[in-house]
Each structure stands twice: as structure tokens, then as C-alpha cells.
Design a protein around this motif. Structure first.
Motif, short mmCIF file in Angstrom:
data_model
loop_
_atom_site.label_atom_id
_atom_site.label_comp_id
_atom_site.label_asym_id
_atom_site.label_seq_id
_atom_site.Cartn_x
_atom_site.Cartn_y
_atom_site.Cartn_z
N ARG A 46 -16.08 -30.42 63.75
CA ARG A 46 -17.10 -30.04 64.74
C ARG A 46 -17.18 -28.51 64.88
NH1 ARG A 46 -19.29 -33.68 67.33
NH2 ARG A 46 -17.57 -35.16 67.23
N GLY A 94 -18.65 -27.29 61.44
CA GLY A 94 -19.98 -27.83 61.17
C GLY A 94 -20.05 -28.45 59.79
N ALA A 95 -20.92 -29.43 59.65
CA ALA A 95 -21.05 -30.16 58.39
C ALA A 95 -21.52 -29.26 57.26
CB ALA A 95 -22.00 -31.34 58.57
N TYR A 147 -24.30 -35.61 54.22
CA TYR A 147 -24.87 -36.61 55.12
C TYR A 147 -23.77 -37.34 55.89
CZ TYR A 147 -29.15 -36.23 52.22
OH TYR A 147 -30.25 -35.79 51.53
N GLU A 152 -22.27 -35.02 58.62
CA GLU A 152 -23.21 -34.82 59.73
C GLU A 152 -23.32 -36.10 60.56
OE1 GLU A 152 -25.84 -33.06 62.33
OE2 GLU A 152 -24.62 -32.08 60.79
N ARG A 200 -22.36 -37.12 64.50
CA ARG A 200 -23.32 -37.77 65.40
C ARG A 200 -22.89 -39.19 65.76
NH1 ARG A 200 -29.39 -36.26 63.28
NH2 ARG A 200 -28.99 -34.09 62.75
N TRP A 255 -24.41 -42.85 57.98
CA TRP A 255 -25.14 -41.80 57.28
C TRP A 255 -26.52 -42.26 56.84
CZ3 TRP A 255 -26.90 -42.13 52.29
CH2 TRP A 255 -26.37 -43.15 51.49
N LEU A 272 -30.88 -30.61 56.34
CA LEU A 272 -29.53 -30.39 55.81
C LEU A 272 -29.58 -29.88 54.37
CD1 LEU A 272 -27.78 -33.54 57.28
CD2 LEU A 272 -27.27 -31.16 57.88
#
Length: 86
Positions: free
Chosen positions: A29, A32-33, A54, A57, A61, A65, A76
Motif C-alpha cells: 500500500r 503502490g501497485a 492488475y 492493484e 482494492r 483482478w 494502469l
């Protein structure tokens, strides 16, 4: 939470992420992805596909995916410099 416990991220991905010092959901987190994907690509090259982006991310969330909407996937891909999907 350990990476292995996150949705979409299995043992193989967890091992690769551990090699770039991402071992918890907090690590992912904070980074970041997109940045995690860049680091994975640098370390592992072709062995890392856009699906890893994917998956990371979507894990952040807390969704599957495949449930990322097409606009999110396009965004993305643009963030990592991939115009077409791999």
C-alpha cells in the motif's frame, strides 16, 4: 497482513515481492501497485506480466483482478508505459 493472505497474490508472487522487500499489505500500500510492478519488472524482467500489476492493484482494492474495470486497466497500463495489454 502478509502478502500471501491478500486476494489475488499467491505464493509465487509473494516470493517475488519479498525479494523486493514487500512482505505485507502495508508495504504494498505504501509503495503502490505501479511502483511495485516497476520494481518487479526490473528484478525479474519478462517473467512479470501486466497481470501482476492488475493483481496487485486489485489486492489493494480487495477485489478479484478480473473485476477491475477496463478504464482502470487502461490507466494502469499507461502508468507503466504499456500501451497494449501483454
Amino acid at each position: 497482513m502478509r502478502i500471501e493472505a491478500m486476494r489475488n497474490l499467491g505464493p509465487a508472487t509473494a516470493r517475488m515481492l519479498a525479494e523486493i522487500d514487500i512482505i505485507s499489505d502495508e508495504d504494498l500500500r505504501n509503495l503502490g501497485a505501479v511502483e511495485a510492478y516497476h520494481r518487479l519488472k526490473f528484478r525479474f524482467g519478462r517473467h512479470v506480466t501486466i497481470l501482476a500489476l492488475y493483481a496487485m492493484e486489485a489486492a489493494l482494492r480487495d477485489c478479484d483482478w478480473r473485476d477491475l474495470n477496463p478504464d482502470a486497466k487502461v490507466f494502469l497500463r499507461r502508468q507503466v508505459g504499456v500501451v497494449e495489454s501483454e
